[in-house]
Write a protein that holds these residues in place. Structure first.
Motif, mmCIF file in Angstrom:
data_model
loop_
_atom_site.group_PDB
_atom_site.id
_atom_site.type_symbol
_atom_site.label_atom_id
_atom_site.label_comp_id
_atom_site.label_asym_id
_atom_site.label_seq_id
_atom_site.Cartn_x
_atom_site.Cartn_y
_atom_site.Cartn_z
ATOM 1 N N MET A 1 -40.992 -63.582 -33.171
ATOM 2 C CA MET A 1 -41.898 -64.437 -32.396
ATOM 3 C C MET A 1 -41.568 -64.220 -30.911
ATOM 4 O O MET A 1 -40.525 -64.643 -30.428
ATOM 5 C CB MET A 1 -41.726 -65.906 -32.800
ATOM 6 N N ARG A 2 -42.414 -63.544 -30.223
ATOM 7 C CA ARG A 2 -42.085 -63.186 -28.852
ATOM 8 C C ARG A 2 -42.962 -63.909 -27.850
ATOM 9 O O ARG A 2 -42.822 -63.703 -26.645
ATOM 10 C CB ARG A 2 -42.244 -61.682 -28.699
ATOM 11 N N CYS A 3 -43.842 -64.676 -28.364
ATOM 12 C CA CYS A 3 -44.688 -65.452 -27.448
ATOM 13 C C CYS A 3 -43.829 -66.555 -26.839
ATOM 14 O O CYS A 3 -43.081 -67.253 -27.538
ATOM 15 C CB CYS A 3 -45.875 -66.053 -28.210
ATOM 16 N N GLY A 4 -43.932 -66.704 -25.541
ATOM 17 C CA GLY A 4 -43.142 -67.745 -24.882
ATOM 18 C C GLY A 4 -43.582 -67.944 -23.458
ATOM 19 O O GLY A 4 -44.524 -67.293 -22.980
ATOM 20 N N PRO A 5 -42.923 -68.796 -22.775
ATOM 21 C CA PRO A 5 -43.335 -69.098 -21.389
ATOM 22 C C PRO A 5 -42.789 -68.054 -20.430
ATOM 23 O O PRO A 5 -41.795 -67.400 -20.693
ATOM 24 C CB PRO A 5 -42.727 -70.485 -21.138
ATOM 25 N N ASP A 39 -42.568 -76.006 -27.627
ATOM 26 C CA ASP A 39 -41.591 -77.098 -27.761
ATOM 27 C C ASP A 39 -40.801 -77.194 -26.476
ATOM 28 O O ASP A 39 -40.245 -76.202 -26.007
ATOM 29 C CB ASP A 39 -40.629 -76.828 -28.916
ATOM 30 N N VAL A 40 -40.766 -78.384 -25.918
ATOM 31 C CA VAL A 40 -40.031 -78.598 -24.670
ATOM 32 C C VAL A 40 -38.851 -79.500 -24.981
ATOM 33 O O VAL A 40 -39.025 -80.608 -25.543
ATOM 34 C CB VAL A 40 -40.930 -79.250 -23.584
ATOM 35 N N ASP A 41 -37.673 -79.032 -24.656
ATOM 36 C CA ASP A 41 -36.441 -79.814 -24.866
ATOM 37 C C ASP A 41 -35.819 -80.124 -23.523
ATOM 38 O O ASP A 41 -35.753 -79.265 -22.640
ATOM 39 C CB ASP A 41 -35.437 -79.021 -25.718
ATOM 40 N N VAL A 42 -35.369 -81.384 -23.429
ATOM 41 C CA VAL A 42 -34.611 -81.778 -22.249
ATOM 42 C C VAL A 42 -33.176 -81.897 -22.679
ATOM 43 O O VAL A 42 -32.852 -82.658 -23.614
ATOM 44 C CB VAL A 42 -35.130 -83.118 -21.664
ATOM 45 N N ARG A 87 -39.909 -73.443 -25.422
ATOM 46 C CA ARG A 87 -39.984 -72.362 -26.405
ATOM 47 C C ARG A 87 -41.361 -72.342 -27.049
ATOM 48 O O ARG A 87 -41.923 -73.408 -27.346
ATOM 49 C CB ARG A 87 -38.937 -72.550 -27.509
ATOM 50 N N GLY A 88 -41.851 -71.124 -27.268
ATOM 51 C CA GLY A 88 -43.114 -71.011 -27.969
ATOM 52 C C GLY A 88 -42.902 -71.187 -29.457
ATOM 53 O O GLY A 88 -41.853 -70.861 -29.993
ATOM 54 N N ARG A 89 -43.938 -71.724 -30.102
ATOM 55 C CA ARG A 89 -43.852 -71.910 -31.558
ATOM 56 C C ARG A 89 -45.178 -71.582 -32.164
ATOM 57 O O ARG A 89 -46.214 -72.095 -31.710
ATOM 58 C CB ARG A 89 -43.428 -73.343 -31.877
ATOM 59 N N TYR A 90 -45.108 -70.703 -33.176
ATOM 60 C CA TYR A 90 -46.321 -70.338 -33.882
ATOM 61 C C TYR A 90 -45.991 -70.243 -35.352
ATOM 62 O O TYR A 90 -45.091 -69.483 -35.741
ATOM 63 C CB TYR A 90 -46.871 -68.997 -33.375
ATOM 64 N N LYS A 91 -46.649 -71.032 -36.118
ATOM 65 C CA LYS A 91 -46.436 -71.058 -37.558
ATOM 66 C C LYS A 91 -44.963 -71.195 -37.893
ATOM 67 O O LYS A 91 -44.384 -70.372 -38.612
ATOM 68 C CB LYS A 91 -47.001 -69.786 -38.214
#
Lengths: 828, 195
Positions: A1-5, A39-42, A87-91
């Motif tokens: 999974m390489r999609c990301g910001p 997904d955004v984590d603080v 982080r990007g998330r797909y399926k």
């Protein structure tokens, strides 16, 4: 999974106690044709524990847009340090993982060569920062600065382009790092567009090799605004793009856009592509209707657009190392008739085509092969050579494959003598099998003959090659002129002869071997030839030009010469001899036989020098004399002083002096000769005298008897003799005789022996004479050696008189009749 | 290594009836091991920062401990080996896809050529080990990896390089394991024939 910001920006809003996050989708997200989320984590920076969590959903139609998220901090922003992770998330597949190991940023940045890039390494809590390294820049000193407790930064000046896999930046070992690509904006050049099928445009361009980095390999090319999906041909650094487009007969701009993350480049080629048709290669090239000397070729075109195109095709025919090019033209040209072929020959065909009007380029080549059908052989090239024994050698040149048109089975040679008056026509035929190329014939020199030669192969017999042999007229003399070779051959020209109905022939053979040589036929109207075959340097050739009248060669002129004169080998001049004439020395030699001459002799030169001149402190003068008479056989050196000399004689030719030989001789003073002559003569005379003396000495008695015969003594009675004795005188007049055998005889004995001595005389019946003995003298005793007699009787020089005079007769014999010494006693 | 190549080539060059299935598989495994080592060397030369580096983490391909009995039989060992090799093929398949995607097309260097070579050899070895299985028809020889797993949870070209490096090390490990295992099986089968 390489999609990301990417390009995540964290902006604190202190007044609202909020943090605003903003980011974009990276390129991998663009490939996801579906809804995905972030997904955004603080996290608390100190221990990286999660404080809060959020989700940003990206609908399908929002892919590629900028995304936002805000977090409201429970504490004032100044009180705590937080880390935000997106982080990007797909399926259910996550992109970025939790930062449990060192991280290096930025990742996969593309920068221009020469840029300064700052990298940072964020080490997890509890991990000690050690170092940051940049591959291929390890020799450069870099300064690392600490940003905070976990973050360290390093700035690198990327002065060279990155390799294809990028420049690696690592932190705390090779396990953790990032790649950066230093490259260039597009640097493409040389855009050229054409059409191949009049339905599409094909453009070519070139890129610089040294810009070959990932940055450039991700260059996007667009032609006429449309992406070129398979533009590259990386091995040759040349690119190509093809788009379907309507080709109009007008000039227009053909624009290529090259774009990468570092810049955009636009290239334009303006052209009317109907004038730039680069045709495809002909298809399905086939040969048909193949005969001995012609054949048909046919092909197809891959596009129907060519059917209305005026096409020019170039057909190359290659056989036996020779290439012949033929051109054909026509609208929609798809066939060609090949003519002028050679029978029984393999041909390799190459076809290239282009437009007849506004020719742009040749198409790619198409190849084919075929073999022509065989035919009867071509007529032979025949020549005759008359030998000295009335035999005639009939020669022909072995036909080449382009002439034989098949394997030669045999040659048939026929000669006939046309009837003249009552004489019968005689025909003779011989068959010669290959590889033979000659036949011998006994041709009556008093008659005319016609010689014909044919060759036969599986297709039949060739047309006859004939030659007329005229009656031989001995005694014909043709002036022989000289010819000089040039460029490896003989360049001949001769005056045109009005009667040369069948042209001319040139024949040449070595002058001194006298055998059939080579020949060349010259067609009518041509009066020159350049012959190069079978010519050896240093060999004299006789070159004859014949005119052909009614098939009969008649000698026109004869020349002799060398195709290339070479140096005459040493010592070809023989028989060197010399004579001294006064103060001159004349050297003679035997000329070089003509068959040994490898060049024409133009004269002679003679060198001479004094030997041992240096040792004697004299000047070793080198002199020479020359003559330009090729028939000369001697040269004279003038004023040659006494001494030893070396004389060398060489022949002068156009290529230098050759054939040289040398002799050594000694020149003596003239008086020495005379002395020698006199001495020799004197010696001869002395020897003669000595011999004469010896002979005379041995035969003196005989000589004396002949020259000085003794005077007979008077006959005396005994009484007279007794009377003499009674008187008591014994007169002895001893006078020495000259005879070598006359001795001083004791008187008393003489008396005593007188009677005995006369006995012999009496017995012989001769008048009483003293017994003279063998030499005429009374011999009783020889008291003294013979030498004394000689010594006392002569006073002349022994050396002279011994050779020149004879002993005088003894005077005592004649002078004193009373000399009793030699008087025998008579018996009474 | 050269002597192993020669021995392996000699076995492969024998006429088929004379060469046993296990013998052929041993020869293939040895060749694969050699080529995997060469491929790894070429990658290290290209990515110089990896020189002398041992990546962290365990094996990518591992055999389930439940499948290993106290004394696994020949068929079981061959089956496990076949499964591991098939996973390796899947990894190599994904590696090739990602590298081609990263490089925007196929390069024609020595590394790329050897990568193709290793893939062909691995496929050939899988066919050989399948023949040794009790039911060859049920064994797969195609890659079993959909190539959707994350690359160790990281993004970027650097992470791909590390992952590639780990995959190449994995291939080398399993090629070595295959040559040893098949050699033992081959030796045992020859002893059984002699008896």
């Amino acid at each position: 999974m390489r999609c990301g910001p990417q390009n995540l920006k964290v902006s604190p809003i202190y007044s609202e106690q909020k943090v605003a996050l903003m980011w974009e989708d990276n390129t991998f997200c663009l490939l996801i044709q579906d809804e995905f989320a972030y997904d955004v984590d603080v996290l608390s920076t100190d221990d990286m524990t999660a404080i809060d969590h959020g989700v940003v959903v990206v609908p399908r139609d929002r892919t590629g847009s900028i995304h936002y998220w805000r977090w409201a901090s429970p504490l004032p922003l100044e009180c705590a340090h937080n880390t935000f992770r997106v982080r990007g998330r797909y399926k259910d597949q996550l992109g970025i993982s939790a930062p449990s190991e060192p991280q290096v940023f930025p990742k996969d940045r593309v920068v221009e060569v020469g840029s300064n890039v700052t990298f940072c390494c964020i080490v997890p809590p509890g991990v000690t920062f050690q170092q940051m390294t940049v591959s291929s820049y390890s020799n450069r000193k870099t300064i690392t600065t600490q940003i905070n407790s976990q973050t360290y930064a390093m700035t690198v000046h990327l002065h060279k382009p990155s390799p294809a896999s990028g420049t690696d930046v690592t932190c705390n070992g090779a396990e953790y790092g990032a790649c950066v690509y230093a490259g260039y904006p597009p640097r493409d050049t040389d855009l050229q567009c054409e059409t191949r099928d009049l339905e599409s445009v094909e453009c070519h361009w070139r890129t610089e090799r040294k810009t070959n980095s990932l940055a450039n390999r991700r260059t996007l090319y667009k032609l006429l605004g449309r992406i070129c999906w398979s533009a590259s041909n990386r091995t040759a650094n040349k690119y190509r793009c093809v788009h379907n487009v309507s080709i109009q007969a007008q000039e227009r701009n053909w624009t290529l856009t090259a774009q990468n993350v570092l810049g955009t480049l636009e290239l334009t080629d303006r052209a009317d592509l109907t004038k730039r048709v680069h045709m495809f290669a002909p298809q399905e090239l086939t040969s048909s209707r193949i005969h001995a000397r012609n054949a048909s070729l046919a092909w197809q075109w891959s596009t129907s657009q060519y059917n209305k195109l005026n096409i020019r095709c170039q057909i190359s025919l290659r056989s036996n190392g020779n290439t012949d090019v033929k051109n054909y033209s026509g609208v929609g040209l798809n066939h060609a008739l090949l003519q002028g072929l050679t029978p029984n020959l393999n041909y390799a065909v190459q076809v290239n085509c282009g437009t007849e009007e506004h020719f742009w380029k040749w198409s790619d080549s198409k190849y084919a092969t075929f073999q022509t059908v065989g035919d009867i052989p071509d007529a032979l090239d025949v020549w005759l050579w008359r030998m000295e024994d009335n035999q005639t050698i009939i020669l022909w040149k072995t036909p080449q494959p382009s002439q034989s048109h098949g394997r030669i089975l045999d040659y048939e040679v026929t000669w006939s003598s046309p009837s003249a008056g009552q004489q019968e026509t005689t025909n003779s035929t011989v068959v010669v099998f290959p590889p033979g190329n000659s036949a011998a014939a006994e041709l009556d020199p008093s008659r005319e003959h016609v010689v014909m030669v044919t060759a036969r192969n599986s297709h039949g017999r060739s047309l006859p090659a004939s030659m007329v042999v005229l009656r031989h007229a001995p005694g014909e003399v043709t002036n022989v002129s000289r010819i000089v070779g040039r460029g490896g051959g003989f360049d001949l020209s001769w005056p045109a002869h009005p009667d040369s109905s069948c042209g001319y022939m040139v024949a040449w053979t070595p002058t001194f071997t006298r055998g059939p040589g080579d020949w060349k036929k010259v067609p009518p109207g041509v009066t020159h030839a350049f012959i190069t075959e079978n010519l050896t340097p240093g060999v004299r050739y006789s070159v004859c030009v014949y005119i052909c009248i009614g098939g009969a060669p008649q000698l026109l002129e004869r020349r002799e010469g060398y195709v290339e004169e070479t140096m005459i080998p040493a010592k070809q001049i023989t028989g060197l001899r010399w004579e001294h004439v006064g103060s001159d020395v004349r050297v003679s030699w035997t000329a070089i036989p003509p068959e040994n001459q490898t060049a024409f002799v133009q004269g002679y030169i003679m060198y001479y020098r004094r030997l041992g001149a240096k040792d004697a402190g004299l000047n070793p003068v080198h002199l020479n004399v020359t003559t330009d008479d090729p028939e000369a056989s001697s040269l004279t050196a003038r004023g040659v002083h006494v001494g030893s000399y070396s004389f060398a004689v060489a022949a002068l030719t156009s290529v230098g002096e050759g054939g040289g030989n040398a002799i050594t001789l000694t020149v003596n003073p003239p008086s020495y000769k005379s002395i020698m002559a006199i001495a020799v003569s004197f010696s001869n005379v002395l020897i003669l005298l000595l011999l004469t003396t010896i002979v005379a000495y041995k035969n003196w008695t005989c000589i004396k008897q002949k020259v000085y015969p003794p005077v007979p003594k008077p006959v005396l009675h005994c009484d007279w003799l007794t009377l003499m004795e009674d008187h008591g005188h014994s007169i002895l007049n001893t006078r020495e005789s000259h005879s070598s055998q006359k001795e001083n005889v004791d008187v008393p004995q003489v008396f005593c022996n007188r009677v005995a001595a006369s006995t012999e005389a009496d017995r012989e019946g001769a008048p009483f004479l003293p017994n003279l003995g063998a030499n005429g003298y009374y011999q009783q005793q020889q008291q003294q050696p013979q030498r004394k007699a000689i010594e006392t009787t002569t006073k002349a020089d022994v050396s002279q008189s011994a050779l020149l005079s004879f002993p005088p007769p003894p005077p005592s014999v004649f002078e004193n009749l009373l000399y009793t010494a030699g008087m025998p006693e008579q018996n009474t | 290594m050269a002597e192993q190549d020669g021995a392996a080539d000699a076995v492969l060059d024998e006429p088929a009836p004379r060469r046993s299935g296990t013998g052929r598989a041993v020869a293939l495994a040895r060749l694969l091991h050699q080529e995997c080592g060469h491929l790894l060397q070429l990658y290290r030369e290209r990515e110089s920062f990896l020189d002398d580096h041992t990546p962290e983490g365990g094996r990518i391909v591992s055999l389930s401990p439940d499948t290993l009995g106290d004394d696994p039989g020949v068929e079981e060992r061959v089956g496990l080996l076949h499964a591991a090799l098939r996973q390796c093929l899947g990894l190599l398949h994904c590696l090739t896809l990602r590298e081609v995607e990263e490089e925007m097309g196929e390069l024609e260097g020595e590394y790329e050529a050897m990568r193709k070579n290793v893939r062909s050899r691995l496929e050939h070895l899988l066919l050989s080990t399948r023949v040794l299985l009790p039911q060859p028809g049920e064994a797969e020889v195609t890659p079993d990896n959909p190539c959707t797993e994350e690359v160790d949870g990281e993004m970027g070209s650097f992470a791909l390089k590390m992952w590639t490096y780990r995959v190449l090390l994995e291939l080398l490990h399993w090629a070595d394991h295959a040559s040893l295992t098949l050699h033992v099986i081959h030796t045992q089968s020859q002893e059984t024939e002699e008896v």
